[in-house]
Motif scaffolding. Structure first.
Motif, PDB file in Angstrom:
ATOM      1  N   VAL A 198       0.734  -1.179   0.159  1.00 19.14           N
ATOM      2  CA  VAL A 198      -0.073  -0.012   0.093  1.00 19.14           C
ATOM      3  C   VAL A 198       0.971   1.338  -0.053  1.00 19.14           C
ATOM      4  CG1 VAL A 198      -1.773   1.175   1.067  1.00 19.14           C
ATOM      5  CG2 VAL A 198      -1.838  -1.222   1.287  1.00 19.14           C
ATOM      6  N   THR A 199       2.081   1.159   0.573  1.00 23.06           N
ATOM      7  CA  THR A 199       2.853   2.255   0.872  1.00 23.06           C
ATOM      8  C   THR A 199       3.143   2.885  -0.538  1.00 23.06           C
ATOM      9  OG1 THR A 199       3.865   1.624   2.823  1.00 23.06           O
ATOM     10  CG2 THR A 199       5.329   2.831   1.280  1.00 23.06           C
ATOM     11  N   LEU A 201       1.317   2.881  -3.399  1.00 18.69           N
ATOM     12  CA  LEU A 201       0.275   3.682  -3.978  1.00 18.69           C
ATOM     13  C   LEU A 201       0.273   5.155  -3.083  1.00 18.69           C
ATOM     14  CD1 LEU A 201      -2.838   1.577  -4.779  1.00 18.69           C
ATOM     15  CD2 LEU A 201      -0.930   2.543  -6.085  1.00 18.69           C
ATOM     16  N   GLU A 202       0.615   5.091  -1.888  1.00 21.54           N
ATOM     17  CA  GLU A 202       0.678   6.319  -0.881  1.00 21.54           C
ATOM     18  C   GLU A 202       1.809   7.351  -1.409  1.00 21.54           C
ATOM     19  OE1 GLU A 202       1.596   5.051   2.911  1.00 21.54           O
ATOM     20  OE2 GLU A 202      -0.336   4.074   3.012  1.00 21.54           O
ATOM     21  N   LEU A 204       3.312   7.293  -4.492  1.00 28.25           N
ATOM     22  CA  LEU A 204       2.818   7.794  -5.840  1.00 28.25           C
ATOM     23  C   LEU A 204       1.668   8.869  -5.694  1.00 28.25           C
ATOM     24  CD1 LEU A 204       2.501   4.455  -7.643  1.00 28.25           C
ATOM     25  CD2 LEU A 204       3.996   6.338  -8.332  1.00 28.25           C
ATOM     26  N   SER A 205       0.591   8.833  -4.735  1.00 27.49           N
ATOM     27  CA  SER A 205      -0.468   9.821  -4.407  1.00 27.49           C
ATOM     28  C   SER A 205       0.197  10.928  -4.307  1.00 27.49           C
ATOM     29  CB  SER A 205      -1.475   9.098  -3.542  1.00 27.49           C
ATOM     30  OG  SER A 205      -2.171  10.101  -3.095  1.00 27.49           O
ATOM     31  N   TYR A 206       1.116  10.908  -3.224  1.00 23.70           N
ATOM     32  CA  TYR A 206       1.910  12.256  -2.880  1.00 23.70           C
ATOM     33  C   TYR A 206       2.604  13.087  -3.921  1.00 23.70           C
ATOM     34  CZ  TYR A 206       4.991  15.437  -0.458  1.00 23.70           C
ATOM     35  OH  TYR A 206       5.548  16.733  -0.129  1.00 23.70           O
ATOM     36  N   SER A 209       0.388  14.300  -6.678  1.00 24.84           N
ATOM     37  CA  SER A 209      -0.564  15.560  -6.013  1.00 24.84           C
ATOM     38  C   SER A 209       0.339  16.664  -6.211  1.00 24.84           C
ATOM     39  CB  SER A 209      -1.178  15.177  -4.849  1.00 24.84           C
ATOM     40  OG  SER A 209      -0.221  15.402  -3.792  1.00 24.84           O
ATOM     41  N   LYS A 210       1.592  16.719  -5.971  1.00 19.84           N
ATOM     42  CA  LYS A 210       2.659  17.732  -5.682  1.00 19.84           C
ATOM     43  C   LYS A 210       3.112  18.230  -6.981  1.00 19.84           C
ATOM     44  CE  LYS A 210       1.994  18.381  -1.385  1.00 19.84           C
ATOM     45  NZ  LYS A 210       0.723  17.462  -1.327  1.00 19.84           N
TER      46      LYS A 210
ATOM     47  N   SER B  17       4.587   7.427   5.800  1.00 19.14           N
ATOM     48  CA  SER B  17       4.018   6.412   5.402  1.00 19.14           C
ATOM     49  C   SER B  17       4.151   5.133   6.383  1.00 19.14           C
ATOM     50  CB  SER B  17       4.306   5.958   4.005  1.00 19.14           C
ATOM     51  OG  SER B  17       3.804   4.490   3.697  1.00 19.14           O
ATOM     52  N   PHE B  20       2.257   6.142   9.596  1.00 21.64           N
ATOM     53  CA  PHE B  20       0.805   6.079   9.223  1.00 21.64           C
ATOM     54  C   PHE B  20       0.494   4.500   9.385  1.00 21.64           C
ATOM     55  CE2 PHE B  20      -2.703   5.243   6.430  1.00 21.64           C
ATOM     56  CZ  PHE B  20      -3.637   6.107   6.879  1.00 21.64           C
ATOM     57  N   ILE B  79      -2.185  14.768   3.662  1.00 23.27           N
ATOM     58  CA  ILE B  79      -0.606  14.967   3.265  1.00 23.27           C
ATOM     59  C   ILE B  79      -0.476  14.305   2.065  1.00 23.27           C
ATOM     60  CG2 ILE B  79       1.864  15.160   3.589  1.00 23.27           C
ATOM     61  CD1 ILE B  79       1.162  15.627   6.399  1.00 23.27           C
ATOM     62  N   LEU B  80      -0.817  13.024   2.123  1.00 27.39           N
ATOM     63  CA  LEU B  80      -0.471  11.928   1.170  1.00 27.39           C
ATOM     64  C   LEU B  80      -1.542  12.096   0.051  1.00 27.39           C
ATOM     65  CD1 LEU B  80       0.701   8.905   3.398  1.00 27.39           C
ATOM     66  CD2 LEU B  80       1.952  10.526   2.252  1.00 27.39           C
ATOM     67  N   ASN B  81      -2.428  12.846   0.288  1.00 27.04           N
ATOM     68  CA  ASN B  81      -3.761  12.850  -0.624  1.00 27.04           C
ATOM     69  C   ASN B  81      -4.267  11.702  -0.594  1.00 27.04           C
ATOM     70  OD1 ASN B  81      -5.035  14.798  -2.547  1.00 27.04           O
ATOM     71  ND2 ASN B  81      -3.886  13.688  -4.220  1.00 27.04           N
ATOM     72  N   ILE B  82      -4.673  11.217   0.297  1.00 25.45           N
ATOM     73  CA  ILE B  82      -5.221   9.817   0.099  1.00 25.45           C
ATOM     74  C   ILE B  82      -6.395   9.901   0.873  1.00 25.45           C
ATOM     75  CG2 ILE B  82      -3.562   8.172  -0.433  1.00 25.45           C
ATOM     76  CD1 ILE B  82      -3.590   7.409   2.455  1.00 25.45           C
ATOM     77  N   ASN B  86      -9.645   6.899  -4.616  1.00 25.19           N
ATOM     78  CA  ASN B  86      -8.783   6.876  -5.639  1.00 25.19           C
ATOM     79  C   ASN B  86      -8.910   5.664  -6.353  1.00 25.19           C
ATOM     80  OD1 ASN B  86      -6.974   8.977  -5.858  1.00 25.19           O
ATOM     81  ND2 ASN B  86      -6.435   8.721  -3.936  1.00 25.19           N
ATOM     82  N   PHE B 106      -5.854  -1.641   1.287  1.00 25.77           N
ATOM     83  CA  PHE B 106      -6.141  -0.598   0.256  1.00 25.77           C
ATOM     84  C   PHE B 106      -7.450   0.173   0.530  1.00 25.77           C
ATOM     85  CE2 PHE B 106      -3.316  -3.623  -2.240  1.00 25.77           C
ATOM     86  CZ  PHE B 106      -2.499  -2.815  -2.679  1.00 25.77           C
ATOM     87  N   GLU B 109      -7.355   3.124   2.831  1.00 27.19           N
ATOM     88  CA  GLU B 109      -6.809   4.109   2.415  1.00 27.19           C
ATOM     89  C   GLU B 109      -7.116   4.581   1.136  1.00 27.19           C
ATOM     90  OE1 GLU B 109      -2.593   3.649   2.902  1.00 27.19           O
ATOM     91  OE2 GLU B 109      -2.794   2.452   4.507  1.00 27.19           O
ATOM     92  N   PHE B 111      -8.001   3.556  -1.766  1.00 23.71           N
ATOM     93  CA  PHE B 111      -7.885   2.844  -2.852  1.00 23.71           C
ATOM     94  C   PHE B 111      -8.855   2.012  -3.314  1.00 23.71           C
ATOM     95  CE2 PHE B 111      -3.509   4.654  -1.232  1.00 23.71           C
ATOM     96  CZ  PHE B 111      -3.125   5.293  -2.386  1.00 23.71           C
ATOM     97  N   LYS B 150      -5.921   6.702 -12.179  1.00 26.09           N
ATOM     98  CA  LYS B 150      -4.502   7.446 -11.899  1.00 26.09           C
ATOM     99  C   LYS B 150      -3.428   6.300 -11.878  1.00 26.09           C
ATOM    100  CE  LYS B 150      -5.860  11.582  -9.370  1.00 26.09           C
ATOM    101  NZ  LYS B 150      -5.366  11.930  -8.241  1.00 26.09           N
ATOM    102  N   PHE B 151      -3.948   5.203 -10.959  1.00 27.36           N
ATOM    103  CA  PHE B 151      -2.936   4.216 -10.552  1.00 27.36           C
ATOM    104  C   PHE B 151      -3.037   3.067 -11.086  1.00 27.36           C
ATOM    105  CE2 PHE B 151      -3.955   7.394  -7.104  1.00 27.36           C
ATOM    106  CZ  PHE B 151      -2.638   7.961  -7.008  1.00 27.36           C
TER     107      PHE B 151
END
Lengths: 215, 215
Positions: A198-199, A201-202, A204-206, A209-210, B17, B20, B79-82, B86, B106, B109, B111, B150-151
């Motif tokens: 899962v890390t 995807l986290e 990638l998501s960050y 978005s940035k 991460s 988290f 922060i991680l945009n999750i 998604n 998943f 979070e 996903f 996206k993923f």
DNA sequence: ATAATAATGTGATTTAAATAGCATAAGGAG
DNA sequence: CTCCTTATGCTATTTAAATCACATTATTAT
């Protein structure tokens, strides 16, 4: 130059692994020589960094030529201590454990699967891989000691990750590759490497978005 | 203090991460508050580092008390945009793809798996997960575009990793989680996060062999 | 044979990350 | 109510990693 083990950055070791997998791919494509520049480009880093990383361990390249792919691979294998056969076990044989047991790439790096452990009665005694039987977790302690197993891949459900990892530590396992996604605590003498799907995807998501934010 | 995106070290994002996933575990055990010191001990780092990591993004703690687990988790998710839903797809539905599709963690979070792609005729059309069908890879391009995916998690055999990842990039996938173990090259706009299972054993092997060497 | 080029390996320098030190605030004890 | 303890968050300092700059060498071209 001569370095102490403690002078070598951990990140260098991680990068060695990245280089190694790129080299494997190059070898499959019959590439014989590669420069630090080319390797850097494939590894998303820069040439000096590549050369510096290798320089901690010795001189592996030739001026004007670059690095011999085969020789460099062998050298990295020596550094990572994977040039001799190593045994590992898989603990937890659900979907993930099964996937790992069939994953190609372990054997080329001298990691050989020696046993599989689970608690589901219906799979115990089966032999999903030739020469490798599924055993009950109660047999783990003796098996690890008798066969001097160093490495275990932990792929149990999350809720038992902690108790099973304690059993592994107690049995004398030196390194646990923890694929459960659950954080585990073991005595300091037992090393843990966490891989949490899962890390990925986290992360990638960050970064997605940035992207576009001011640099 | 106010930071730019570019001031924030990548390693801080990676550690977020880790924090988290530890917090998730603490929450399951009904822990309400945690200090930077305790969190550091679980994450194998130190308290200052933990506080510094958070400080890039804001102030989440209370003096004398520490951090509220729930609030901190929500903050990290932002922060991680999750913190919003998604969608992702799995490409390559062998043992590994199957394992990933059933992997818990998943959904918490945000996903959500929206599609599975493969080329094996005998599995196409099946619905291994409720609401998620296996489609032929020829349908990938349209599906990704129509559903704005996206993923993608890439879990094909190594030998097709490169061609399939090119298809993904072309379809407009923003981030690829590459589980194939093979290095892939895609245009810069597409981000790649590599998870190579074998790397874990290599790393353990190196550090176990170096233990005991002079520090 | 000599010059030009392309590469490695490394000491010196710069940049980035980790750590130390401290001001501040919240809560509890006396 | 005041003092002591605990913990955050921030600035300053130290340490570690990345990069620069260059000496060196192997190969190719003239």
């Amino acid at each position: 130059m001569k370095y102490n083990y403690s002078d070598i950055p951990e990140i260098t070791v991680r990068r060695l692994s990245v280089y190694f997998h790129i080299l494997k791919c190059l070898k499959d494509n019959n590439v014989e020589f590669i420069s630090s520049k080319q390797l850097a480009s494939l590894a998303h880093t820069n040439a000096v960094s590549v050369r510096k990383d290798f320089s901690y361990f010795g001189e592996f390249g030739k001026k004007h030529i670059g690095y011999n792919v085969n020789y460099l691979m062998k050298s990295i294998m020596k550094i990572l201590n994977i040039s001799k056969k190593n045994s590992y076990i898989i603990v937890g044989y659900g979907n993930l454990g099964t996937a790992i047991s069939f994953f190609p790439g372990f054997k080329d790096e001298n990691f050989f699967l020696k046993g599989i452990f689970d608690i589901k009665e219906e799979i115990i005694g089966k032999e999903p891989i030739e020469g490798v039987k599924v055993m009950h977790i109660d047999e783990l302690n003796d098996f690890v000691k008798e066969n001097r197993i160093k490495f275990a891949i932990l792929s149990t459900p999350m809720n038992v990750a902690q108790v099973v990892s304690e059993k592994l530590a107690k049995a004398g396992i030196k390194g646990i590759l923890n694929m459960t996604g659950r954080h585990i605590r073991v005595p300091e003498k037992t090393l843990v490497f966490d891989i949490n799907i899962v890390t990925g995807l986290e992360w990638l998501s960050y970064f997605i978005s940035k992207k576009g934010d001011k640099k």
